[in-house]
Design an enzyme around this catalytic site. Sequence first.
Site: not given
Length: 506
Positions: A399, A298, A264, A189
């Site tokens: 973040e 990331c 992750e 997906k």
Amino acid sequence: MILETADIKSVLTSSNTTQKMYINGEWVLSESNQTSKIVNPANGELIGTVTVGTEEDAKKAIESARKAFYENGWMNSRARDRAELLLQISNKLEERKEEFAYLETLNNGKTLRESLGDVEDAVNQLRYYAGLATKPHGQTYDVPDDIQAMVVREAIGVVGIIVPWNYPLVMANQKIAAAIAAGCSIVVKPAEITPLSLIRLFEIIDEMGFPPGIVNLVLGSGRKVGAELVSNPNVDKISFTGGTDTGIKLMKSAADTVKKISLELGGKSPNIVFADADFDAAVDYALYAIFANQGQVCSAGSRLLLEESLYEKFVPELVRRAKMIKIGPGWNDGIEMGPLVSEAHMNTVLNYIEIGKNEGATLLCGGNRIIEGDLGKGYFVEPTIFGDTTPDMRIVQEEIFGPVLAIQTFKTEKEAIELANGTAFGLAGAVFSQDGAKAQRVIRQLRAGITWINTYHPTFNEAPWGGYKQSGIGRDLGTYGFEEYLETKQININLKVEPSGFFEGK
Ligand code: NDP
């Protein structure tokens, strides 16, 4: 520029028709009859229309993957055949790498040179895992009995692969390659807003003649399709890359079926620069650490930890160079930073910039959406740097996933380590110093899975990728990433076949 402008149309040949999903070896539209418009973030133009899958579509894909693995023999497929399939996909992808790079740039916004690097990475991932397909090995044990004890490695089964939008091709490809090499069947997906390169990768996969059901692509939202993959008891493992908040939700849902899961997740990675660092290299990498891929990385070095005595010299140079970064549509020559991926994400980033100002951090440069001229049609945000931050500020702890750098200062090595480890994340980190012993000492104290000394960002498909703390569980890439798709089975063979004598009565 790699392709001529006229070729943009050829890259987008199917922009006028609704692009389909790939389930059980066939291209299909969702029964929902819903479509979603895919937009070029550099100018807001329509670049594709895709079908929007539902939970029912996900269920069909899972069923076909399960049948292919458990009933139709994929479970016992030969590693060498799987390796050959991966090699063939890699060759086709390499032949079409410019087209894929262009498509990635049009859909995600990243510069063409970065997209090209991504496609080259993807080619290498397929080749690396083709090589590894034949290499899983077990062990035998010398046990205190007349038993030959051994361990064999087996494919984990049906794998649900859920990926984000910042590296649409590479993130999915690295999981697809490892899972296929291990002998799994898969349902992939993509992020809802960046499905185009993956749809095209599946066109290549379709040409390879995989048995139906081994590889499936389901388009649609995380809320519906992604959630179904995670909760469905017929999925044996979830391999997820995305935000930490989503990862937490996934873990909770996966717990209901004790599903294997690797995550992750996000980061807020420290880039520590000591006063004895090579000045030019440290400035250069500080920019690269945060502004590559518009900060939508990331492992971005989103916190610059500067030794206090270096501040007066370092920061003006950093700001001067940040202002020189060439911003524009990623397909234009010489462009160094493209747009953010979507209007919604741009607004999130701009909101964080406001939060930083309100928290009392000093805006040293940037801070705005670019609204002049053609760039005003896209989602461009200036490279932004904040000074005078404190560890408790949200722009230091959370973040942002955009071109926003927070500078922190330290006086001692100990303080640098404390600040570096002072967030919930633990994905990456770097140290710049010409004192080799100090650099290694500090790196060993970082609670992070991916680290660098005197560089930032280079990582390789051969090495494991993943985080400590709330940056994730498990690893992608390398042999560690391969292990994620393998089960471990113990086999005990009796070498002296006679009754056990455990019960006396006969
Ligand atoms: P999200 O977590 O929002 O989405 C990631 C994927 O999960 C998308 O495909 C999304 O679908 C899907 N999803 C969303 N909700 C659910 C749910 N409830 N159940 C199942 N699937 C769901 O992340 P972003 O796409 O915004 O990507 C950015 C994040 O990814 C950042 O935090 C970044 O740090 C992280 N990331 C981590 C990497 C690593 O290696 N550690 C590498 C790259 C990115 P949809 O698109 O439809 O919402």
